[in-house]
Design a protein around this motif. Sequence first.
Motif, mmCIF file in Angstrom:
data_model
loop_
_atom_site.group_PDB
_atom_site.id
_atom_site.type_symbol
_atom_site.label_atom_id
_atom_site.label_comp_id
_atom_site.label_asym_id
_atom_site.label_seq_id
_atom_site.Cartn_x
_atom_site.Cartn_y
_atom_site.Cartn_z
ATOM 1 N N TYR A 165 1.171 -2.355 -0.647
ATOM 2 C CA TYR A 165 -0.129 -1.760 -1.017
ATOM 3 C C TYR A 165 0.076 -0.464 -1.787
ATOM 4 O O TYR A 165 -0.487 -0.262 -2.864
ATOM 5 N N PRO A 198 -6.597 6.974 -0.040
ATOM 6 C CA PRO A 198 -6.637 6.531 1.356
ATOM 7 C C PRO A 198 -6.040 5.142 1.497
ATOM 8 O O PRO A 198 -5.784 4.456 0.498
ATOM 9 N N GLY A 199 -5.835 4.752 2.722
ATOM 10 C CA GLY A 199 -5.322 3.420 3.009
ATOM 11 C C GLY A 199 -5.845 2.995 4.359
ATOM 12 O O GLY A 199 -6.694 3.680 4.937
ATOM 13 N N PRO A 200 -5.335 1.880 4.864
ATOM 14 C CA PRO A 200 -5.801 1.441 6.181
ATOM 15 C C PRO A 200 -5.434 2.499 7.236
ATOM 16 O O PRO A 200 -4.331 3.035 7.212
ATOM 17 N N VAL A 201 -6.366 2.801 8.140
ATOM 18 C CA VAL A 201 -6.056 3.788 9.185
ATOM 19 C C VAL A 201 -5.049 3.217 10.174
ATOM 20 O O VAL A 201 -4.500 3.943 10.991
ATOM 21 N N THR A 213 -9.610 6.874 -5.704
ATOM 22 C CA THR A 213 -9.308 5.459 -5.526
ATOM 23 C C THR A 213 -8.834 4.796 -6.810
ATOM 24 O O THR A 213 -8.432 3.644 -6.776
ATOM 25 N N PRO A 234 -11.702 5.354 6.203
ATOM 26 C CA PRO A 234 -11.203 4.827 4.926
ATOM 27 C C PRO A 234 -10.528 3.483 5.124
ATOM 28 O O PRO A 234 -10.276 3.057 6.248
ATOM 29 N N GLY A 235 -10.248 2.847 4.028
ATOM 30 C CA GLY A 235 -9.537 1.573 4.062
ATOM 31 C C GLY A 235 -8.761 1.436 2.769
ATOM 32 O O GLY A 235 -8.669 2.387 1.985
ATOM 33 N N PRO A 236 -8.190 0.273 2.529
ATOM 34 C CA PRO A 236 -7.440 0.094 1.285
ATOM 35 C C PRO A 236 -8.367 0.261 0.085
ATOM 36 O O PRO A 236 -9.492 -0.243 0.109
ATOM 37 N N VAL A 237 -7.906 0.971 -0.930
ATOM 38 C CA VAL A 237 -8.754 1.148 -2.113
ATOM 39 C C VAL A 237 -8.886 -0.159 -2.885
ATOM 40 O O VAL A 237 -9.726 -0.279 -3.769
ATOM 41 N N THR A 238 -8.075 -1.125 -2.534
ATOM 42 C CA THR A 238 -8.119 -2.440 -3.176
ATOM 43 C C THR A 238 -9.170 -3.351 -2.537
ATOM 44 O O THR A 238 -9.398 -4.450 -3.038
#
Lengths: 407, 407
Positions: A155, A284-287, A309, B284-288
Amino acid sequence: MTGALTAAMAGDPTDPELVRRARAWLSRTFEPGDGEVVRWVERTGPVAAVRALVAGTAPAGARRRAAPRAGADQSLADLDAAARVGARLVVPEDDEWPRVALHSLEVAMHVQGGPGDRTTALVPPLALWVRGGPRLDELTDRSVAVVGSRASTAYGDHVAAELAAGLAERGWTTVSGAATGIDAAAHRGALSAGAPTVAVLACGVDRAYPQTHRTLLARILDEGLVVSEWAPGCAPLGHRFLVRNRLIAALSRGTVVVEAAARSGSLATAKRARDLGRPVMAVPGPVTAATSVGVHQLLRSDQEVRLVTCAAEVVETVGRLGEDLADPPVGESTVRDDLSDVARRVLDACPVRVGVPPERLASIAGCAELDVLRVLPVLELHDLVERVAGGWRVTPPTRTRSHRDGP
Amino acid sequence: MTGALTAAMAGDPTDPELVRRARAWLSRTFEPGDGEVVRWVERTGPVAAVRALVAGTAPAGARRRAAPRAGADQSLADLDAAARVGARLVVPEDDEWPRVALHSLEVAMHVQGGPGDRTTALVPPLALWVRGGPRLDELTDRSVAVVGSRASTAYGDHVAAELAAGLAERGWTTVSGAATGIDAAAHRGALSAGAPTVAVLACGVDRAYPQTHRTLLARILDEGLVVSEWAPGCAPLGHRFLVRNRLIAALSRGTVVVEAAARSGSLATAKRARDLGRPVMAVPGPVTAATSVGVHQLLRSDQEVRLVTCAAEVVETVGRLGEDLADPPVGESTVRDDLSDVARRVLDACPVRVGVPPERLASIAGCAELDVLRVLPVLELHDLVERVAGGWRVTPPTRTRSHRDGP
């Protein structure tokens, strides 16, 4: 050996080749990031500094720090070694010196004062070993640092590459550290878009570190640059990465962190960028991912850190800073007109006689000290303010005129 | 039918059963969120309001809005239908009414002024149909709304469930909307931790919507509550979800958004929470991921929106708001001492004679209008300020005394 060096340093101390050789010698003799040394060299001039060190008349601090390496003179060999791999030593006296970008380090050095930890100190480089075709100042003019974890995920690699490619499409150069993980993905993303990219190393520019990036570094050199403060052959010692980080931050208009575990080294680069008043951005990314914990901590720790993003959002952020930079001066009134609101307020806050320190300017101008540190280099480059004992003041009008007419 | 209603409304207008029946009738007659109607009912009193509507002496606006349904009286049938499924009608005159939580809606209603779009208006409910054992005020006292996308991913469901479970372990109730996706995951997370949870519906509390959540709603009712402004049997019409969202925001100390695509309905709930001065948080989460685009937009749009990654960070955020709430009053001086800094400043800003509007109080107290709206209910509950024509003023000392001694 010192006799040969003494002979080599004879002559006009402003002779460009003498200056370059002196800085080459200083570059190998002193570890970068040492504010006391750099301040002394800038005050004394590089050639006079080398002469003083050889003659034993340099300040005790400089002599003590030079002692382990001062006996040798590899300056010519280093310049030759650089030339053999297509590298050169760029010095502050050169047109190519990234003056605007690095001025923030100069300002910060004079504000920080006393000797500090070299891994966190904000100190300009004495010189930069630059390998590759383009001019350093031009390639870093519109640039963004994209940094992050070495132990990245698919990712993170994907996002870093997309960001760098998107930046390239918008005419922005990606600066990074050529490390495994996010750094490499960022460089590759820029290359995939056919754009030059800049790798700032913690070892000599003739070395491939990490070795697995030999091909990547070669591709970077096709159109981009590899830059280092360390002389050819120097090894990537652990602490040098931290010292190097301030250069990645300083040589770009803003720093984006893509994936960082808690206590990741890329957070140190983000910290340097903040210290220099440059925008810091984080993806950001998955927590649930350990590789995003540091990024989320960064975003939570400081409201000024901007969540981004995509490349468009990065450009929006650093572009905003760009608006704060005035256009090149045409006439004195025009320079003033082109200044950003903050720059104008800081200029108005500067007294005409005695210098005042940045924190006082911030208080008078009603803005953050970081804003003051950010705009002072611009004002100084435009000859609008000057540094004197005690801080900054407005450049006296007569001086401005003669300065502009003269050399 | 109106004759029977007239007879039913005869008697002491403060008789609790008369009040409840009047509010049951109003609850079915008027769609919630109508500031003009609610203001009129609160001014007139519920029994007198029903009498006026039946007698045709109510204001034209209320009569016009009541017209489609005023001919019928289902109030007893609705109260019976509620009782049959273990539900009750909780009215503002009850001890159980979540006074502190909903006061922010009252304040906002009086600030907002004129009639607005019901889907965005901040208007307190006329009454709440509540199904389940616990007291509504107690269960929502330490509560957090966890909302998000219906089309959630496994990541979002996991995070929502973990959050709700973590909140439960820390003694916090999760409030949500019982929808598919994030809402359901949040309720399930709370249940998995053995904690009660509150579902706020956009239809009658006797209905299972969505039908696939029949079992989930039954499990929620084991220890928690299902709440609605709509009378038993009412259908979940599209706009009702938007009207309902303000209640989710108001009945919790803060709102967390977990996964939201661009333009997601959960962003509307976050907006209502912001309007009420409640903390808004986002995971937050994946920007994808398209399911995180709305969350990232929310985080980028407003520096006050806080990025959170776990329950501890949520509690830290809403707990901070809790510190602003003073402890229950012991004596007048003690109440004042226990006030937060902002509350004290707002109190000091209130004049003793004429009322002034919140925006003026904010200007005098040197704080944000949202802060004023947040602390005014606290001050009013402590009898320190009162609402009069034109705004708020300090409660006259004699009134305070008699108010505290007498009913």
